[in-house]
Design a protein around this motif. Structure first.
Motif, PDB file in Angstrom:
ATOM      1  N   SER A   1       0.975  -1.380  -0.260  1.00 42.42           N
ATOM      2  CA  SER A   1      -0.336  -0.130   0.195  1.00 42.42           C
ATOM      3  C   SER A   1       0.815   1.550  -0.254  1.00 42.42           C
ATOM      4  CB  SER A   1      -0.377   0.295   0.966  1.00 42.42           C
ATOM      5  OG  SER A   1      -0.182  -0.013   2.425  1.00 42.42           O
ATOM      6  N   THR A   2       0.385   2.345  -0.365  1.00 41.47           N
ATOM      7  CA  THR A   2       1.113   3.305  -0.497  1.00 41.47           C
ATOM      8  C   THR A   2       1.481   3.972   1.578  1.00 41.47           C
ATOM      9  OG1 THR A   2      -0.921   4.486  -1.608  1.00 41.47           O
ATOM     10  CG2 THR A   2       1.121   5.843  -0.716  1.00 41.47           C
ATOM     11  N   ALA A   3       0.766   3.620   2.308  1.00 42.87           N
ATOM     12  CA  ALA A   3       1.709   3.320   3.850  1.00 42.87           C
ATOM     13  C   ALA A   3       3.149   3.143   3.963  1.00 42.87           C
ATOM     14  CB  ALA A   3       0.842   2.825   4.743  1.00 42.87           C
ATOM     15  N   ASP A   4       2.940   1.733   2.858  1.00 40.82           N
ATOM     16  CA  ASP A   4       4.164   0.722   3.408  1.00 40.82           C
ATOM     17  C   ASP A   4       5.008   1.242   2.610  1.00 40.82           C
ATOM     18  OD1 ASP A   4       2.524  -1.684   4.436  1.00 40.82           O
ATOM     19  OD2 ASP A   4       1.753  -2.058   2.139  1.00 40.82           O
ATOM     20  N   ILE A   5       4.650   2.199   1.762  1.00 44.29           N
ATOM     21  CA  ILE A   5       5.594   2.612   0.626  1.00 44.29           C
ATOM     22  C   ILE A   5       6.857   3.703   1.371  1.00 44.29           C
ATOM     23  CG2 ILE A   5       6.279   3.894  -1.615  1.00 44.29           C
ATOM     24  CD1 ILE A   5       3.998   2.082  -2.540  1.00 44.29           C
ATOM     25  N   LEU A   6       6.087   4.378   2.029  1.00 45.42           N
ATOM     26  CA  LEU A   6       5.919   5.729   2.707  1.00 45.42           C
ATOM     27  C   LEU A   6       7.574   5.051   4.195  1.00 45.42           C
ATOM     28  CD1 LEU A   6       6.046   8.246   3.378  1.00 45.42           C
ATOM     29  CD2 LEU A   6       4.201   8.319   5.009  1.00 45.42           C
TER      30      LEU A   6
END
Length: 200
Positions: A51-56
């Motif tokens: 997810s975008t949170a994982d990438i962040l």
């Protein structure tokens, strides 16, 4: 002989960046690296299923610590498939990545997410993955629009993969590009990179 400046580019994101379902050498970042002049180094930090949170969460380690000249970010799709975030949430996390990169002197390029083929995705993936790929498609469009708004407001480069890929429109499984599609995205990235560093 004049030595050209070394340019380092990091690509980060989800499975499309990683090249799924192909080996990484067929991913668009790796293809872009093979098409660029020898003074360019390309690093692929795509991870399947993120997810975008994982990438962040891994952005400092995978991007900032590499000290690249630029980072290309493709995110969003998994947030909507797995319902882990709204389009606004995903763009908020993209903004945080931009802020981290800017503070480190790294130029950011956001990439819009490709559309999905609703029928093909529904047939290719288990029903439990997403109840409604029409909803996923609508959220991808909303996310891309919000990402474009953020990019315009902050003067961030935006590569419109969504718009370009609609003209091609073929997928392995309704979500992930074909090998030819990966090359199409790679060529878009190469044009963007050469524009950015034309004087280097």
């Amino acid at each position: 002989m004049i030595m050209k400046k070394r340019i380092k580019i990091v690509f980060t994101g989800h499975s499309i960046v990683n090249g799924y379902p192909f080996s990484r050498k067929y991913s668009f970042p790796d293809i872009a690296g093979s098409l660029l002049p020898e003074n360019y180094t390309v690093i692929n930090r795509g991870v399947n299923g993120e997810s975008t949170a994982d990438i962040l969460f891994r952005f400092r380690q995978d991007v900032i610590e590499e000290e690249p000249d630029a980072v290309f970010i493709m995110a969003g799709t998994n947030d909507f498939i797995y319902r882990t975030a709204t389009p606004k949430d995903a763009v908020r996390d993209c903004r945080r990545m931009f802020d981290l990169a800017k503070a480190a002197g790294i130029e950011t390029v956001f990439m819009t997410s490709p559309h999905v083929n609703i029928v093909q995705a529904s047939e290719s993936w288990p029903a439990t993955t997403a109840e409604d790929y029409a909803r996923v498609q609508a959220e991808i469009k909303e996310y891309n629009g919000l990402l474009a708004d953020l990019s315009a407001a902050e003067g961030i480069s935006l590569l419109d993969v969504y718009g370009e890929y609609q003209n091609y429109g073929r997928f392995q499984d309704g979500i992930h590009p074909t090998a030819e599609g990966q090359r199409l995205i790679a060529e878009m990235c190469v044009r963007q990179i050469l524009r950015m560093f034309a004087s280097e």
